[in-house]
Design a protein around this motif. Structure first.
Motif, short mmCIF file in Angstrom:
data_model
loop_
_atom_site.label_atom_id
_atom_site.label_comp_id
_atom_site.label_asym_id
_atom_site.label_seq_id
_atom_site.Cartn_x
_atom_site.Cartn_y
_atom_site.Cartn_z
N ARG A 19 0.83 -1.43 0.13
CA ARG A 19 -0.15 0.05 0.52
C ARG A 19 0.59 1.37 0.43
NH1 ARG A 19 -4.62 0.38 4.58
NH2 ARG A 19 -5.00 1.63 3.37
N ALA A 20 2.04 1.14 0.99
CA ALA A 20 2.97 2.24 0.73
C ALA A 20 3.44 2.65 -0.56
CB ALA A 20 3.75 2.26 2.12
N ALA A 21 4.04 1.95 -1.21
CA ALA A 21 4.84 1.52 -2.68
C ALA A 21 4.28 1.87 -3.83
CB ALA A 21 5.64 0.12 -2.66
N VAL A 22 2.27 1.56 -3.54
CA VAL A 22 1.45 1.42 -5.00
C VAL A 22 0.10 1.98 -4.75
CG1 VAL A 22 0.26 -0.44 -6.41
CG2 VAL A 22 2.39 -1.30 -5.73
N PRO A 23 0.21 3.32 -5.35
CA PRO A 23 1.49 3.64 -6.11
C PRO A 23 1.77 5.23 -6.25
CG PRO A 23 -0.90 4.88 -6.35
CD PRO A 23 -1.26 3.88 -5.41
N ALA A 24 2.32 5.07 -5.36
CA ALA A 24 3.00 6.40 -5.00
C ALA A 24 4.48 6.11 -5.55
CB ALA A 24 3.35 6.64 -3.33
N PHE A 25 5.32 4.53 -5.64
CA PHE A 25 6.23 4.68 -6.40
C PHE A 25 6.80 3.89 -7.34
CE2 PHE A 25 10.61 2.54 -5.46
CZ PHE A 25 11.08 3.81 -5.19
N ALA A 26 5.80 3.10 -7.00
CA ALA A 26 5.59 2.08 -8.28
C ALA A 26 3.93 1.13 -8.69
CB ALA A 26 6.52 0.94 -7.70
N ASP A 27 3.84 0.42 -9.51
CA ASP A 27 3.02 -0.24 -10.04
C ASP A 27 2.86 -1.17 -10.00
OD1 ASP A 27 1.98 2.32 -11.64
OD2 ASP A 27 3.59 1.61 -13.27
N ARG A 28 3.23 -1.50 -9.58
CA ARG A 28 3.41 -3.42 -8.85
C ARG A 28 4.76 -3.90 -8.27
NH1 ARG A 28 0.60 -6.98 -11.75
NH2 ARG A 28 -0.55 -6.06 -14.47
N VAL A 29 3.91 -4.98 -6.99
CA VAL A 29 4.85 -5.17 -5.89
C VAL A 29 5.14 -6.79 -6.22
CG1 VAL A 29 5.98 -4.83 -3.80
CG2 VAL A 29 5.34 -2.83 -4.80
N PHE A 30 6.66 -7.22 -6.11
CA PHE A 30 6.42 -8.71 -6.10
C PHE A 30 7.12 -8.72 -5.10
CE2 PHE A 30 6.14 -7.74 -10.51
CZ PHE A 30 4.59 -8.71 -10.47
N ILE A 31 6.60 -9.92 -4.01
CA ILE A 31 7.69 -10.44 -2.33
C ILE A 31 8.18 -12.03 -2.13
CG2 ILE A 31 7.67 -9.84 -0.30
CD1 ILE A 31 6.01 -7.86 -0.50
N HIS A 32 9.25 -11.63 -2.37
CA HIS A 32 9.29 -13.14 -2.22
C HIS A 32 10.08 -13.81 -0.90
CE1 HIS A 32 9.27 -12.79 -6.24
NE2 HIS A 32 8.88 -14.45 -6.71
N LEU A 33 9.85 -14.87 -0.41
CA LEU A 33 10.38 -14.37 1.12
C LEU A 33 11.38 -15.69 1.23
CD1 LEU A 33 8.04 -13.29 3.70
CD2 LEU A 33 9.97 -11.92 3.00
#
Length: 621
Positions: free
Chosen positions: A85-99
């Motif tokens: 929520r913090a990164a999209v859309p203010a900073f990027a269009d998509r976020v992928f997180i791998h753990l």
């Protein structure tokens, strides 16, 4: 490529001139007047703190709001969702997180061979100018799509980037290769072409790598710049710290929950003449650990001790003290002391624990043969007795000082407990909350029990517990709740035979004759021979040590139980007799022929008992 800067110190160490560039958005030299600036995302929904999607005229302001949002997450899923929520859309269009799977927690659990699993992917898109609301998030972050696991090959570009720990733009072959390897695990549209529209930022905690976050922008938006790496670095750093906090919190909550559960009885006994049920609900405002406890302790003569208590406070210390007090109560109950004496000795024991914590405790002793109830109270809430006719009575035993205060002065109150009556013992979390005092809560509890008792069909004990918990109403609980319910059934007089006999050599023969006659009346002729032998051995042993009349009691319930009591405190022990010994084989016979047996010290001496299964009838299978 910009140097990796972690935390607030990284911004202060920038070279002269860097602060101004980092604080202002990068603007194209010749913007297209036909469309809005790609670096000017629309405003975010109101109510989430600072507007993260307002024009990024100050990167520090954006990072302050974004990191505070990420820090709000208490669980792993919440932390990842707040990053999206913090990164999209203010900073990027998509976020992928791998753990990594499993995630390393603490120094004692170092990561093994890295296995990355796509844990979260945000499919929301930045809104067009003039839009009033963003795409609604999933109802539960765990509803986000998953993917197959990925094991980076040692020495591969992805493994090296994760080990290095610094964010990188996707404008180099190594970063592009690593991003393609990550995106290849997701069921997503084709990723953007390698270039500055992609940032790969490893998630590094205090000691271990946890995974990675991949940020991408669409072609209709400006490319990432070297200054954006500073933002990505801060987002990744605070996310990694938030993940470690969430994992440690979940582990601590699991340990606390396990500690609490292991200190409560895993199951309730099933003594003849009484049925038991219980409930335990941890507070929704604590770490699921507290000092509430309950217990049911079978005693000689088919009696049962019912205990409930509450150690002040909600902490590991409270739970530990609760465990010590519960163990002390079990030991004291085994001595067959009156309830007031049990609380007196428990108060002495609490004073020797060297703790400032106090506790309340309610101790009740039920005798199914006499159908009587003895109650003693140490600063606890009074129990509620639901009578067979539907009447509800609060049993007011004189409340002594709480355990640990040292005031003493406990008293026992006796009341008739007829068959069909139900006793309800509880802690204050059941009747007290921020919106209701104890008096009001107890009145509401009694009203609900009275209404339930007057229903068309009698409630089972489990349903009655559910009705009692219904007094809580909606909302979170302010305190732990322990609840112990006992429905008294009693023992019919014709199922109990009781005698006093003088301690003399002829007593064993007298006991055999009484046993033979009683078993014949009960229709247990098949048990006569064995029971006569066992009664004779136990009575003969009691005669050797007794100075006062001994007691013999036979109880016919779901088993045949025999109890022999005398005034000697010497508890017999089974031993292996030699061939030349004339005695010493009595308890060996009892151990071989009885299903269960035992010896218990009581206030008047000791009781030796044994049980035999009833013979099968034609209807038994």
């Amino acid at each position: 490529m910009a140097k990796h800067l972690g935390g607030g110190d990284g911004i202060r160490e920038q070279k002269p001139g860097m602060r101004e560039r980092a604080a202002l958005p990068h603007r194209p030299q010749h913007p297209d007047p036909s469309r809005p600036s790609a670096r000017t995302p629309p405003p975010a929904p109101p109510g989430d703190g600072p507007d993260l999607a307002e024009p990024l005229t100050d990167r520090l302001r954006y990072l302050d709001a974004a990191t505070r949002r990420i820090a709000r997450g208490m669980t792993l899923d919440e932390t990842l969702w707040e990053l999206c929520r913090a990164a999209v859309p203010a900073f990027a269009d998509r976020v992928f997180i791998h753990l990594y799977a499993p995630l390393p927690v603490g120094d004692e659990n170092a990561p093994g061979p890295g296995v990355l699993r796509l844990h979260c992917t945000d499919r929301s898109r930045r809104r067009e100018p003039g839009a009033t609301a963003a795409e609604p998030p999933p109802a539960d972050p765990r509803d986000l799509p998953a993917a197959e696991s990925l094991r980076p090959a040692p020495g591969s570009p992805l493994a090296e980037l994760l080990r290095d720990g610094r964010p990188a733009l996707g404008d180099t072959p190594d970063v592009a290769s690593a991003a393609a390897e990550l995106l290849g695990t997701a069921d997503t549209p084709p990723p953007p072409a390698p270039g500055p529209r992609l940032i790969l930022a490893p998630l590094h905690g205090r000691t271990h790598a946890l995974g990675s976050v991949l940020l991408t922008r669409e072609p209709d938006r400006e490319e990432f710049t070297a200054d954006d790496l500073l933002v990505a670095s801060q987002l990744a750093t605070h996310t990694a710290l938030g993940l470690e906090k969430a994992m440690l919190y979940e582990r601590e909550a699991a340990v606390a929950d396990t500690l609490q559960r292991t200190m409560l009885p895993p199951s309730l006994p099933e003594p003849p003449g009484v049925r038991l049920a219980s409930r335990y609900l941890p507070s929704s405002r604590t770490a699921r650990v507290g000092g509430d406890w309950y217990d049911a302790i079978p005693l000689p003569g088919n009696r049962v001790a019912l205990v409930i208590g509450d150690v002040m406070g909600h902490s590991m210390t409270s739970a530990a003290i609760m465990g010590q007090l519960r163990t002390s109560v079990q030991t004291l109950a085994g001595l067959d002391l009156p309830p007031s004496e049990v609380l007196h000795h428990l108060d002495d024991q609490a004073g020797r624990l060297g703790s400032d914590h106090t506790a309340t405790c309610l101790y009740a002793l039920y005798d199914p043969v006499l159908q009587r109830l003895l109650v003693s109270n140490a600063g606890h809430l009074p129990p509620v007795l639901l009578r067979p006719d539907g009447g509800v009575e609060v049993l007011h035993a004189p409340p002594g000082a709480p355990i640990g205060v040292g005031g003493g002065g406990f008293e026992s109150v006796e009341t008739h407990a007829p068959a069909g009556a139900t006793l309800l013992m509880y802690t204050d979390g059941l009747v007290e909350s921020r919106d209701s005092d104890v008096v009001t809560g107890m009145e509401l509890l009694c009203d609900r029990l009275r209404t339930a008792a007057l229903g068309s069909a009698p409630l089972s004990l489990e349903d009655l517990c559910d009705e009692a918990l219904g007094t809580l109403g909606p909302g979170e609980r302010d305190d732990d709740i322990a609840l112990l319910a006992a429905r008294f059934e009693g023992l019919l007089p014709e199922t109990v035979a009781y005698w006093y006999m003088a301690p003399r050599p002829q007593t064993a023969g007298q006991a055999r004759r009484l046993t033979r006659r009683t078993l014949a009346e009960w229709g247990l002729d098949s048990l006569v021979e064995t029971t006569e032998l066992l009664v004779s051995e136990v009575v003969a042993n009691a005669v050797r040590f007794a100075t006062r009349p001994i007691t013999l009691r036979l109880i016919h319930t779901d088993v045949l139980r025999c109890e022999v009591g005398d005034d000697s405190t010497v508890v017999p022990r089974m031993r292996q007799a030699r061939l030349s010994d004339e005695g010493g084989r009595g308890l060996f016979l009892v151990d071989q022929l009885a299903r269960r047996w035992g010896a218990t010290r009581v206030s008047t001496g000791k009781v030796v008992w044994f049980e035999q299964p009833l013979p099968r009838t034609s209807g038994d299978r």
